[in-house]
Design a protein around this motif. Structure first.
Motif, short mmCIF file in Angstrom:
data_model
loop_
_atom_site.label_atom_id
_atom_site.label_comp_id
_atom_site.label_asym_id
_atom_site.label_seq_id
_atom_site.Cartn_x
_atom_site.Cartn_y
_atom_site.Cartn_z
N VAL A 1 0.83 -1.21 0.00
CA VAL A 1 0.00 0.00 0.00
C VAL A 1 0.87 1.27 0.00
N LEU A 2 1.96 1.23 0.77
CA LEU A 2 2.83 2.42 0.80
C LEU A 2 3.39 2.73 -0.57
N LEU A 3 3.87 1.71 -1.25
CA LEU A 3 4.52 1.96 -2.54
C LEU A 3 3.52 1.99 -3.69
N GLY A 4 2.62 1.03 -3.69
CA GLY A 4 1.83 0.80 -4.89
C GLY A 4 0.66 1.72 -5.14
N GLY A 5 -0.09 2.05 -4.10
CA GLY A 5 -1.31 2.83 -4.31
C GLY A 5 -2.41 1.97 -4.91
#
Lengths: 511, 77
Positions: free
Chosen positions: A170-174
């Protein structure tokens, strides 16, 4: 043990690599991070939503409850199929068009603008977060239970592994990469769930599914019909469970999915996949697992004895009975693959819930209330970092609450999600719905639900009349919404034009 | 939804869906899922319990109604 650790590490690395790739190709805007740039097509959307709602609950809680109480609980699924299809048939097109025309990034923002109220924005944001956050924490704990059944390691190891994957994803991908990763995770999950069912029926169920039914008929025929062996699923409870399922249209992490659609044609095709793939195929797999296959191989009485010997309870063991059956009857390597499927299910759901929660925190709480002039970059940063806070909070709440997984979903989270349904439906479909009504109805429903669940003298939910929590709370919510709407001045012409006439025009013209 | 209510085929469509929900509720409340004392549980094809059979029928009704309405009558198609 070395094989299990290697396989699970490789699986985790694939997810992390996908998240890193998503970060590299993303546009780095709030719209891209939160709504995938509104570019999700029908196939990706279907897997995105299906696996957002098919959590580890589908593998543990759902079959676990069927295993203990017979098939009555499946009416939650029949209601949910109609509810999800209903969201995309009845509300989805309008919400999508409204968000696209006005560049709204969250459904709470759309309703706050529709009702012209920052107060409502706060009420909706806090109430949605309050009910979604504990639900996020259930997923890692569900995986932890599977880890324990497979490897004997404490639950916390599996939970920690899942949390790391979730946070990185979630932090990186969106939202875009969460949606795309859901296809990979979903493929693993379906293969594990269906593959294990086919294999176990071949290996351990003489006579196939009719043979399983016959065996249950001999050991405990009450497992084959409502109300089940303990008389739990009475007609009133089954009907209530069905209604709870119908309200699936109000799950915030599913509602937000409609805002990521590429065009209106998605809403024409999406229900087809819901009915055919979801209703007539996918959800029947865990049903067969929990109601026929598992009890025919390990009868509940036998599992109860084993639970007592191990210092556990039948309810806890029932929650992981599918994993137990697989571990005892199929090769060890396949048990690892099945656990990957469960991790896939947990991560795919929790990731979408985390995304939704972080969007609400960043867009509706921080920017909407405290810092209206925040830049695009700041909102995205807040959304990312709120993920960690939400994960810690959700795990803490879930560890403190020892309720059954399936019952937590249907008794707490879903009645909670339903409390914004009148404001949502009224805001999108009824010109006469007013700000005062939305605030009063949502607040009344949430407060009533909280009191009803907390005040239980002698274990009885007296304030809820011992009905399913959703029934009296939603009834009160709806009555308040309608009555207050008629008692207060109708929304301005400007609002009616912006939120109804312009949306109609856009939907008729957009191709 | 507003566009569906706004024309006759849409209202028929909504009526079919509503009737299926009401019919399902009535069936449940009248004890259609339960097994009478002394009788064996209902099993279609030897394994499909009543809860499964009724649910599959419900989904099929919604599927057929949806296919007809959304592919031939939906104003935004």
């Amino acid at each position: 043990m070395a094989f299990e650790i290697t396989a699970l590490s490789a699986f985790g690395l694939i997810i992390i690599a996908l998240a890193a790739y998503g970060y590299k190709v993303s546009a780095k805007t709030a719209e891209d991070y939160m709504l995938a740039g509104r570019t999700i097509g029908v196939v990706v959307m279907f897997f995105f939503v299906l696996f957002a709602i098919s959590s580890s609950w589908t593998f543990y809680g759902f079959p676990g409850l069927l295993y203990l109480h017979g098939p009555g609980y499946v009416f939650f699924i029949w209601g949910s199929v109609a509810g999800f299809a209903g969201l995309y048939m009845f509300l989805g097109p309008r919400l999508w068009a409204l968000a696209k025309i006005n560049r709204f990034l969250s459904p709470v923002e759309a309703l706050a603008e529709r009702y012209e109220s920052k107060g409502l924005r706060m009420v909706l944001a806090i109430s949605i977060l309050a009910f979604i956050v504990p639900y996020v924490g259930i997923q890692p704990l569900g995986v932890g239970a599977g880890f324990q059944a497979l490897t004997g390691l404490p639950t916390i190891w599996g939970a920690a592994y899942t949390v790391v994957l979730l946070v990185v994803l979630v932090l990186l991908g969106g939202m875009r990469i969460v949606a795309w990763v859901n296809i990979f995770l979903g493929a693993v999950y379906v293969t594990a769930l269906l593959g294990s069912l086919i294999w176990i029926v071949q290996a351990a169920v003489p006579g196939g599914l009719p043979g399983a039914a016959q065996r249950i008929m001999e050991i405990d025929p009450e497992l084959l019909s409502a109300p089940g062996p303990y008389g739990e699923f009475s007609p009133v409870l089954v009907a209530g469970t069905f209604v709870v399922g119908l309200l699936a249209f109000s799950w915030p992490h599913v509602v937000i999915g409609a805002m990521t659609a590429r065009d209106k044609h998605l809403f024409k095709w999406f229900p087809l996949l819901v009915f055919v793939f979801g209703g007539l195929f996918f959800y029947i797999i865990p049903f067969i697992w929990g109601s026929l296959v598992a009890p025919s191989i390990i009868p509940p009485a036998e599992l109860a004895e084993q639970a007592a010997q191990a210092g556990s309870t039948l309810e806890i063991e029932a929650d992981r009975v599918v994993q137990t059956v697989i571990t005892r009857n199929l090769p060890a390597w396949f048990g690892v693959f099945v656990l990957m499927g469960v991790i896939a299910a947990a991560v795919s759901t929790a990731a979408v819930q985390l995304m939704t929660s972080s969007i609400i925190v960043a867009r509706d709480v921080v920017q909407g209330i405290f810092k209206p002039d925040a830049s695009d970059r700041q909102i995205t940063a807040w959304a990312r970092w709120s993920v960690i806070v939400i994960v810690v909070l959700s795990l803490t709440v879930s560890i403190l609450d020892t309720g059954l997984m399936a019952l937590y979903l249907t008794d707490v989270s879903i009645p909670g999600f339903a409390q914004w349904a009148p404001a949502l439906v009224g805001g999108l479909l009824w010109k006469r719905g007013t700000r005062e009504a939305a605030i009063a109805a949502t607040s009344a429903g949430v407060i009533y639900l909280a009191l009803g669940l907390l005040i239980t003298p002698g274990g009885s939910r007296v304030l809820l009349f011992d009905l399913h929590p959703i029934v009296p709370t939603l009834a009160l919510n709806m009555v308040v919404y309608i009555v207050v709407s008629f008692l207060t001045p109708e929304p301005s012409e400007e609002i009616q034009t912006q939120f109804f006439d312009e949306v109609d025009e856009f939907l008729r013209s957009e191709s | 939804m507003r566009e569906i209510i706004g024309h006759a085929p849409g209202r028929v469509y909504l009526a079919v869906l509503l009737l299926s929900v009401v019919g399902m509720m009535a069936f449940i409340i009248r004890g259609g899922l339960e097994t009478a004392a002394g009788e064996e549980p209902f099993l279609l094809f030897g394994w499909m319990t009543m809860s499964l059979t009724v649910g599959v029928a419900f989904v099929i009704v919604w599927l057929i109604a949806y296919l007809i309405y959304f592919f031939f009558f939906w104003p935004y198609r």
